[in-house]
Design a protein around this motif. Structure first.
Motif: not given
Length: 329
Positions: A188-198, A200-209, A236-243
């Motif tokens: 999962v971490v590897e998949a998230v890292n592959e999309h880290k720029r996505l 950052i660009a959308n200002r949406v952040y992952p929370d891994i537990a 893509k379907y999270t339009f609000e920043e900070g989510k």
């Protein structure tokens, strides 16, 4: 004439058997002392008449079937003609009709597969025009090149290209599959890292537990692709920043559940049962204009082939939750 030749080839052994049988009986009569020539001639004539009558009757009953299989067919529907009269040929026709139905199903499946590939490629080529146009505009601008914007468009093209490649490989999935015990958190971490720029660009952040010790039987390459599709859709379907995008697990008696939950716009109830169909974009897809309708379809196909269960829950305005259930056995 072709019918007669085919009939004679089919019954030549019977004729030889009848000749040998008559000769055998005559030899027995001769050895038994019965050496009347008239009786021998009578026996031969009666045998020939009976044999000829039997063969003629048999030919009349099978003539239509011989005619059917002797003529070169002009269409597959010619195999559906029913003109057999003997039990053997009736069963042969049943076999041919069943085989024809199987052939029709295979042809329809092949046509649907080719049509899906063609439609997807046409749609993908059309969508590639957008990032290419953006890149062209960026290159035409005076001053220093905006590398961040260029990278965003390149990443978009890479994600789309990966989807195309996976779509092409899905038909030969078994040849490319490798099931092994995989560390779930690392994957999962590897998949998230592959999309880290996505993110950052959308200002949406992952929370891994996810527990570091959880191991699941799967194919890591295909599963990372699936998780990547989920992440892309969630962002893509999270339009609000900070989510946030929440990636968590739950261990039950029979399964290890990987859950990916977003705080996006959610999926309308009318679309929820259809989101895994190929090319289905729904209301949300029309809002972004970038959806191919293939991401969740490919995810469902891969999960089915890997033996995982995919569950989708969503509520409009609150987000979407996707679960992948891995068997613990």
């Amino acid at each position: 004439m072709p019918n007669v030749r085919l009939f004679l080839k089919d019954n030549i052994t019977l004729v030889f058997f009848e000749v040998l049988l008559v000769l055998f009986i005559l030899v027995l009569f001769w050895l038994d002392g019965l050496r009347n020539v008239d009786t021998a001639v009578y026996s031969i004539v009666i045998t020939l008449i009976l044999t000829f009558t039997y063969l003629a009757t048999r030919y009349i009953m099978r003539q239509s079937f011989y005619k059917k299989i002797s003529v070169k067919p002009k269409a597959m529907e010619d195999a559906l003609q029913k003109n057999a009269k003997t039990p053997e040929h009736l069963q042969t026709e049943v076999f041919i009709h069943t085989l024809y139905k199987i052939y029709q199903l295979e042809v329809q499946a092949l046509y649907a597969k080719q049509n899906r590939h063609l439609q997807f490629m046409n749609q993908w080529v059309h969508q590639m025009k957008t990032p290419l146009a953006v890149l062209e505009l960026l290159l035409q601008e005076e001053g220093e090149l905006d590398k961040k914007s260029v990278q965003e468009e390149v990443d978009r093209m890479k994600r789309s290209l990966e989807t195309v490649l996976m779509n092409a490989r899905i038909d030969t999935f078994e040849e490319d599959m490798k099931i092994e015990q995989v560390e779930l958190r690392q994957m999962v971490v590897e998949a998230v890292n592959e999309h880290k720029r996505l993110f950052i660009a959308n200002r949406v952040y992952p929370d891994i537990a996810i527990d570091e010790n959880l191991m699941v039987p799967t194919d890591s390459k295909w599963m990372k692709f699936i998780i990547g599709q989920f992440i892309t859709n969630a962002v893509k379907y999270t339009f609000e920043e900070g989510k946030k995008i929440y990636l968590s697990t739950e261990v039950t008696e029979n399964h290890i559940e990987l859950t990916i939950r977003d705080e996006g716009i959610g999926i309308p109830p009318s679309d929820l049962k259809r989101v895994t169909r190929p090319f289905f974009t729904g209301e949300n897809g029309r809002k972004t204009g970038e959806s191919t309708g293939m991401g969740l379809y490919l995810a469902q196909e891969v999960c089915d082939k890997l033996g995982h269960q995919l569950l989708i829950e969503s509520e409009v305005g609150k987000g979407t939750k996707l679960k992948v259930l891995f068997n613990r056995s």
